[in-house]
Design a protein around this motif. Structure first.
Motif, short mmCIF file in Angstrom:
data_model
loop_
_atom_site.label_atom_id
_atom_site.label_comp_id
_atom_site.label_asym_id
_atom_site.label_seq_id
_atom_site.Cartn_x
_atom_site.Cartn_y
_atom_site.Cartn_z
N ASP A 157 -14.78 -0.91 -17.31
CA ASP A 157 -13.94 -2.10 -17.43
C ASP A 157 -12.54 -1.80 -17.96
O ASP A 157 -11.72 -2.70 -18.06
CB ASP A 157 -14.61 -3.13 -18.34
CG ASP A 157 -15.87 -3.70 -17.73
OD1 ASP A 157 -15.91 -3.86 -16.50
OD2 ASP A 157 -16.82 -3.99 -18.49
N LEU A 158 -12.27 -0.55 -18.31
CA LEU A 158 -10.96 -0.21 -18.85
C LEU A 158 -9.89 -0.31 -17.76
O LEU A 158 -10.14 0.03 -16.60
CB LEU A 158 -10.98 1.21 -19.42
CG LEU A 158 -11.83 1.42 -20.67
CD1 LEU A 158 -11.90 2.90 -21.02
CD2 LEU A 158 -11.27 0.62 -21.84
N PRO A 159 -8.68 -0.74 -18.12
CA PRO A 159 -7.61 -0.85 -17.12
C PRO A 159 -7.08 0.49 -16.66
O PRO A 159 -6.41 0.57 -15.63
CB PRO A 159 -6.52 -1.64 -17.87
CG PRO A 159 -6.77 -1.36 -19.31
CD PRO A 159 -8.26 -1.23 -19.45
N LEU A 160 -7.35 1.56 -17.41
CA LEU A 160 -6.98 2.92 -17.00
C LEU A 160 -8.23 3.69 -16.65
O LEU A 160 -9.16 3.76 -17.45
CB LEU A 160 -6.23 3.64 -18.13
CG LEU A 160 -4.73 3.38 -18.27
CD1 LEU A 160 -4.48 1.98 -18.77
CD2 LEU A 160 -4.11 4.41 -19.21
N GLN A 161 -8.22 4.26 -15.46
CA GLN A 161 -9.38 5.00 -14.99
C GLN A 161 -8.99 6.44 -14.64
O GLN A 161 -7.87 6.69 -14.20
CB GLN A 161 -9.98 4.31 -13.76
CG GLN A 161 -10.58 2.95 -14.04
CD GLN A 161 -11.86 3.05 -14.84
OE1 GLN A 161 -12.75 3.84 -14.53
NE2 GLN A 161 -11.97 2.23 -15.88
N PRO A 162 -9.88 7.40 -14.86
CA PRO A 162 -9.58 8.78 -14.49
C PRO A 162 -9.52 8.92 -12.97
O PRO A 162 -10.04 8.05 -12.25
CB PRO A 162 -10.77 9.56 -15.08
CG PRO A 162 -11.87 8.55 -15.19
CD PRO A 162 -11.20 7.24 -15.47
N PRO A 163 -8.86 9.98 -12.48
CA PRO A 163 -8.25 11.07 -13.25
C PRO A 163 -6.93 10.64 -13.90
O PRO A 163 -6.20 9.82 -13.35
CB PRO A 163 -8.03 12.16 -12.20
CG PRO A 163 -7.86 11.40 -10.92
CD PRO A 163 -8.78 10.22 -11.02
N TYR A 164 -6.65 11.21 -15.09
CA TYR A 164 -5.42 10.91 -15.80
C TYR A 164 -4.38 12.00 -15.51
O TYR A 164 -4.71 13.18 -15.49
CB TYR A 164 -5.69 10.85 -17.31
CG TYR A 164 -6.82 9.91 -17.69
CD1 TYR A 164 -6.77 8.56 -17.36
CD2 TYR A 164 -7.93 10.38 -18.39
CE1 TYR A 164 -7.80 7.70 -17.70
CE2 TYR A 164 -8.97 9.51 -18.74
CZ TYR A 164 -8.89 8.18 -18.39
OH TYR A 164 -9.91 7.33 -18.73
#
Length: 215
Positions: A157-164
């Motif tokens: 549910d995070l707004p940032l998803q990998p890959p970073y």
């Protein structure tokens, strides 16, 4: 030379989708239920564009006999690739998408049942530009923000998803452009910029104006 965008389903939203961005949708309108299932089965994306006029849900115009409220949207958008599709209940789908390549519409047509189809061209992907030393604080801030978000939410549910890609101007500026409290058209202008370094510089200016700095 630009690549053509063949006839593609278009989904106008109140939000702006960026390349590598994360998008969750709950679909219940008949015009989109069939479209999403068809795209998922074929492994094909649909186009997301930000609305200029009208709403995400189609509704009748009380001032026009039997007509629907007009939908008008930006010509530059981003392809959405479906990563997961779940049938929550009859007539309700939940999907997760990731932003792909940007495109520019040259023409669009609203079909009788309300689905938009568009044709145009795919825009060049952002060049790989390393984050310069003076803009490194924008990466540090985002790392800190992600760490804080990880404490209270499920990873999916995070707004940032990998890959970073902390050292890439395009990825970093796109993630900040999604998160900053910007007016829709300001967010749209950032997405349309072809220079990822300039986009990150503008993001850094916004962070300064909001007085968001490393602790």
């Amino acid at each position: 030379m630009s690549q053509p965008l063949p006839s593609t389903p278009i989904f106008p939203l109140q939000s702006v989708l960026f390349p590598d961005g994360y998008l969750q949708l709950r679909i219940f309108e008949p015009r989109y239920l069939e479209m999403v299932q068809r795209c998922h089965k074929a492994g094909q994306p649909f186009g997301v564009v930000s609305l200029l006029e009208g709403g995400e849900v189609r509704r009748r115009d009380p001032q026009a006999d039997g007509a629907f409220v007009q939908e008008r949207f930006n010509a530059v958008g981003t392809l959405a690739h479906i990563q997961a599709l779940e049938s929550v209940q009859a007539g309700l789908l939940q999907l997760r998408c990731r932003g792909g390549q940007r495109f520019r519409l040259k023409s669009s047509q609203c079909l009788p049942h309300g689905l938009w189809m568009g044709e145009g061209e795919l825009l060049a992907e952002d060049a790989a530009v390393p984050v310069p030393t003076d803009l490194q604080p924008t990466a540090e801030l985002l790392r800190t923000l992600l760490h804080n978000l990880e404490q209270g939410a499920a990873a999916v549910d995070l707004p940032l998803q990998p890959p970073y890609h902390w050292s890439d101007c395009a990825w970093l500026s796109n993630r900040w452009s999604e998160l900053l409290p910007l007016p829709p058209q300001a967010r749209q202008r950032l997405m349309q910029l072809d220079n990822p370094l300039l986009r990150l510089e503008l993001v850094a200016d916004q962070l300064d104006q909001l007085q968001i700095r490393p602790v």
